[in-house]
Design a protein around this motif. Structure first.
Motif, PDB file in Angstrom:
ATOM      1  N   ARG A   1       0.815  -1.058   0.044  1.00 28.93           N
ATOM      2  CA  ARG A   1       0.104   0.163   0.033  1.00 28.93           C
ATOM      3  C   ARG A   1       0.864   1.077   0.064  1.00 28.93           C
ATOM      4  NH1 ARG A   1      -5.193  -1.255   0.398  1.00 28.93           N
ATOM      5  NH2 ARG A   1      -5.603   1.183   0.954  1.00 28.93           N
TER       6      ARG A   1
ATOM      7  N   SER B   1       2.145   4.979  -1.348  1.00 28.27           N
ATOM      8  CA  SER B   1       1.676   6.237  -1.626  1.00 28.27           C
ATOM      9  C   SER B   1       1.920   6.319  -3.243  1.00 28.27           C
ATOM     10  CB  SER B   1       2.538   7.368  -1.249  1.00 28.27           C
ATOM     11  OG  SER B   1       3.734   7.530  -1.437  1.00 28.27           O
ATOM     12  N   GLY B   2       1.175   7.340  -3.595  1.00 27.92           N
ATOM     13  CA  GLY B   2       1.210   7.312  -5.282  1.00 27.92           C
ATOM     14  C   GLY B   2       2.687   7.622  -5.850  1.00 27.92           C
ATOM     15  N   GLU B   3       3.402   8.413  -5.177  1.00 26.68           N
ATOM     16  CA  GLU B   3       4.881   8.560  -5.484  1.00 26.68           C
ATOM     17  C   GLU B   3       5.550   7.441  -5.258  1.00 26.68           C
ATOM     18  OE1 GLU B   3       8.339  11.648  -4.420  1.00 26.68           O
ATOM     19  OE2 GLU B   3       6.466  12.035  -3.962  1.00 26.68           O
ATOM     20  N   GLN B   4       5.515   6.686  -4.378  1.00 26.95           N
ATOM     21  CA  GLN B   4       6.353   5.401  -4.136  1.00 26.95           C
ATOM     22  C   GLN B   4       5.815   4.510  -5.035  1.00 26.95           C
ATOM     23  OE1 GLN B   4       4.854   4.601  -0.089  1.00 26.95           O
ATOM     24  NE2 GLN B   4       6.562   5.690   0.857  1.00 26.95           N
TER      25      GLN B   4
ATOM     26  N   ARG C   1      -7.645  -0.656  -4.279  1.00 23.98           N
ATOM     27  CA  ARG C   1      -6.517   0.537  -3.734  1.00 23.98           C
ATOM     28  C   ARG C   1      -7.549   1.904  -3.701  1.00 23.98           C
ATOM     29  NH1 ARG C   1      -1.267   2.285  -3.221  1.00 23.98           N
ATOM     30  NH2 ARG C   1      -1.078   4.555  -4.266  1.00 23.98           N
TER      31      ARG C   1
ATOM     32  N   THR D   1      -8.826   3.819  -0.169  1.00 27.02           N
ATOM     33  CA  THR D   1      -7.908   4.697   0.196  1.00 27.02           C
ATOM     34  C   THR D   1      -8.887   5.828   0.511  1.00 27.02           C
ATOM     35  OG1 THR D   1      -6.215   4.050  -1.171  1.00 27.02           O
ATOM     36  CG2 THR D   1      -6.198   6.270  -0.473  1.00 27.02           C
TER      37      THR D   1
ATOM     38  N   PRO E   1      -8.087  12.542   0.957  1.00 29.72           N
ATOM     39  CA  PRO E   1      -6.980  13.361   1.891  1.00 29.72           C
ATOM     40  C   PRO E   1      -7.204  14.013   3.088  1.00 29.72           C
ATOM     41  CG  PRO E   1      -6.767  13.676  -0.485  1.00 29.72           C
ATOM     42  CD  PRO E   1      -7.934  13.042  -0.444  1.00 29.72           C
TER      43      PRO E   1
END
Length: 227
Positions: A146, A148-151, A213, A217, A220
């Motif tokens: 899971r 993050s988007g950047e990861q 996902r 999620t 924000p």
């Protein structure tokens, strides 16, 4: 800054590639911007612009200019070859669906546009399939943690993924032509690529993991304890 619409009115009156190139290059110091060429190509190839209802703006004349600008963009390396190929394919489709009254550049015929699109794929099918397999494996390995988007973007980047994106985008454009190509060699090559088209994507399993996902999620504001 050059006035694109004024330039278009002048450019459409020119009749040779050399004249067009000299006019465009004369407007810029150094390299001709791709954004400028793309903007003028869009005006020339789209009949809905009011300027194209003016006298002398017939379709064949406008498409002649569009090709001269696309060719200039390739020569100047201001437009990516795959962008030129995609635009040629779209215009070839429009002309196949609604033929013009002659005088249209041969580059916008079905066979020529398809051959150009196939050349721009740039990889053989075995290599494209291997990149797609690596990409699916990278998603399958990364998603359970899971990230993050950047990861996730970093974890799923694989060598050749930009080549794969180019191929899938062009195949989306090429698919319409499957039963319309007259060139036997191009038709066979296109069929072979379309036969593996589904195998170049992420597949149902990864798609379901990505959908899960998204579903699980929190937005924000909720994740940050916002009011």
């Amino acid at each position: 800054m050059t006035d694109v619409m004024s330039d278009y009115r002048r450019l459409v009156r020119l009749t040779t590639s050399q004249e067009v190139a000299e006019y465009v290059r004369g407007n810029f110091r150094g390299r001709v911007p791709g954004q400028y060429l793309a903007a003028v190509v869009d005006i020339a190839s789209t009949g809905s612009y009011p300027v194209n209802r003016e006298p002398g703006m017939d379709r064949a004349t406008r498409l002649g200019l569009a090709w001269r600008l696309l060719g200039l963009g390739e020569a100047e390396q201001a437009l990516r070859p795959e962008w030129v190929a995609a635009r040629c394919l779209r215009l070839a489709r429009e002309l196949a669906e609604e033929p013009a009254a002659g005088g249209v550049p041969s580059e916008f015929t079905v066979d020529a546009a398809v051959r150009r699109g196939l050349r721009c794929l740039g990889l053989g099918r075995p290599r494209a399939l291997e990149i797609a397999r690596q990409r699916r494996r990278s998603y399958a390995a990364a998603l359970p943690a899971r990230p993050s988007g950047e990861q996730l973007a970093r974890a799923t980047a694989v060598p050749g993924d930009r080549d794969l994106l180019r191929i899938t985008v062009l195949l989306d454009e090429l698919a319409w032509f499957e039963r319309r190509v007259g060139d036997p060699a191009a038709a066979a090559e296109l069929r072979a690529w379309l036969a593996i088209r589904d195998d170049l994507g992420l597949g149902d399993e990864i798609a379901e993991l990505l959908a899960e996902r998204i579903r699980t999620t929190p937005p924000p504001s909720a994740a940050q304890g916002g009011s």
